[in-house]
Design a protein around this motif. Sequence first.
Motif, short mmCIF file in Angstrom:
data_model
loop_
_atom_site.label_atom_id
_atom_site.label_comp_id
_atom_site.label_asym_id
_atom_site.label_seq_id
_atom_site.Cartn_x
_atom_site.Cartn_y
_atom_site.Cartn_z
N ARG A 197 -4.12 -6.24 -0.28
CA ARG A 197 -3.10 -5.65 -1.15
C ARG A 197 -3.76 -4.92 -2.31
O ARG A 197 -3.29 -3.85 -2.73
CB ARG A 197 -2.16 -6.75 -1.66
N MET A 224 -3.06 -1.10 -3.36
CA MET A 224 -2.53 -0.74 -4.68
C MET A 224 -3.49 0.13 -5.48
O MET A 224 -3.06 0.94 -6.31
CB MET A 224 -2.20 -2.01 -5.47
N GLU A 280 6.03 -4.68 -4.00
CA GLU A 280 4.59 -4.54 -3.73
C GLU A 280 3.83 -5.81 -4.07
O GLU A 280 3.09 -6.33 -3.24
CB GLU A 280 4.01 -3.33 -4.48
N ASN A 281 3.99 -6.30 -5.31
CA ASN A 281 3.28 -7.52 -5.69
C ASN A 281 4.14 -8.44 -6.56
O ASN A 281 3.64 -9.40 -7.15
CB ASN A 281 1.99 -7.19 -6.45
#
Length: 332
Positions: free
Chosen positions: A133, A137, A171-172
């Motif tokens: 991830r 990102m 996303e996170n």
Amino acid sequence: MTHGLVDSFGRVHRDLRISLTDKCNLRCTYCMPADGVPLAPKPTLLTLEEMLTIARVAVEAGIAEIRLTGGEPLLRPDIVAIVEGLAALEGPEGHPEISMTTNGIGLARLAEPLREAGLARLNVSLDTLDPERFKTMTRRGRFDDVMAGLDAARATGFEPIKVNTVLLRSENDDEANDLLEWAIREGYELRFIEQMPLDGGHIWSRTEMITGAEILDALRAHHTLTEVPGRGAAPAELFEVDGGPARVGVVASVTMPFCGACDRLRLTSDGQLRSCLFSRTETNLRDILRSGASDDDITAKIHECLASKLPGHGINEPGFLQPPRPMSAIGG
């Protein structure tokens, strides 16, 4: 003692943020487009001597804290000399405290010499604990380098080490609690920062931004948070986690602005002084310095910049316009 750096709203300015470069070795999706942003031509950038001259005048006028930012400040080849020079300055309150915000890449090599040069505090940016991830990102596979940098900073004796995290929707944002528990285990102080309209691609969206309130709700689902009183001019609202001593901070610049207590000025890597992160005007210190300006001339320009400082950043006003420069060129 009467402080010299007071704006028209009575705010006393003690903190100078200096961007050392607009270059960065990551391409975080909320900061830059994949192919980066145009960089300032090298001749326009402040030299070490020019930067130290401006900083000296500012410190003598009352600046007591200097934070080094970027871009990525560790990309400056003279970074250790910069820290050493700044730490040696002296003003009405003694030597300024020197801190840095970095993505951590390069800290494994530089943590020890930076501490020896006089760097007092570190903030390291990290948005995820998942290496894949992280690669998505940041568009770079440097997760292990960041972790090595954090380890080196801790081994060198930096304390507290603050970790800055921006949560992005879908996303996170599922990692808020995992990041907090990791930071507590490792002895770091976590700071969640609302995504701000300062991205190079101008893709920021208020509806997509994770708010400070959402962050606190996510953390409170797992922990008891107790507000720490006495925030002062600090950007982060601090909370003790489960009675302490661990703490977590939330910097909610958009939804819970703290402009009324702002004590910061910002100097870009090309010598422009800014009264606010979101200002659309700048005061050119580089050109007057290169034209032979005296210390008094520079001080007058600093006060000119202060006089133009608005009561707030205006993000929540109908006519708000994003600054022409992205965060990477302004400095955080």
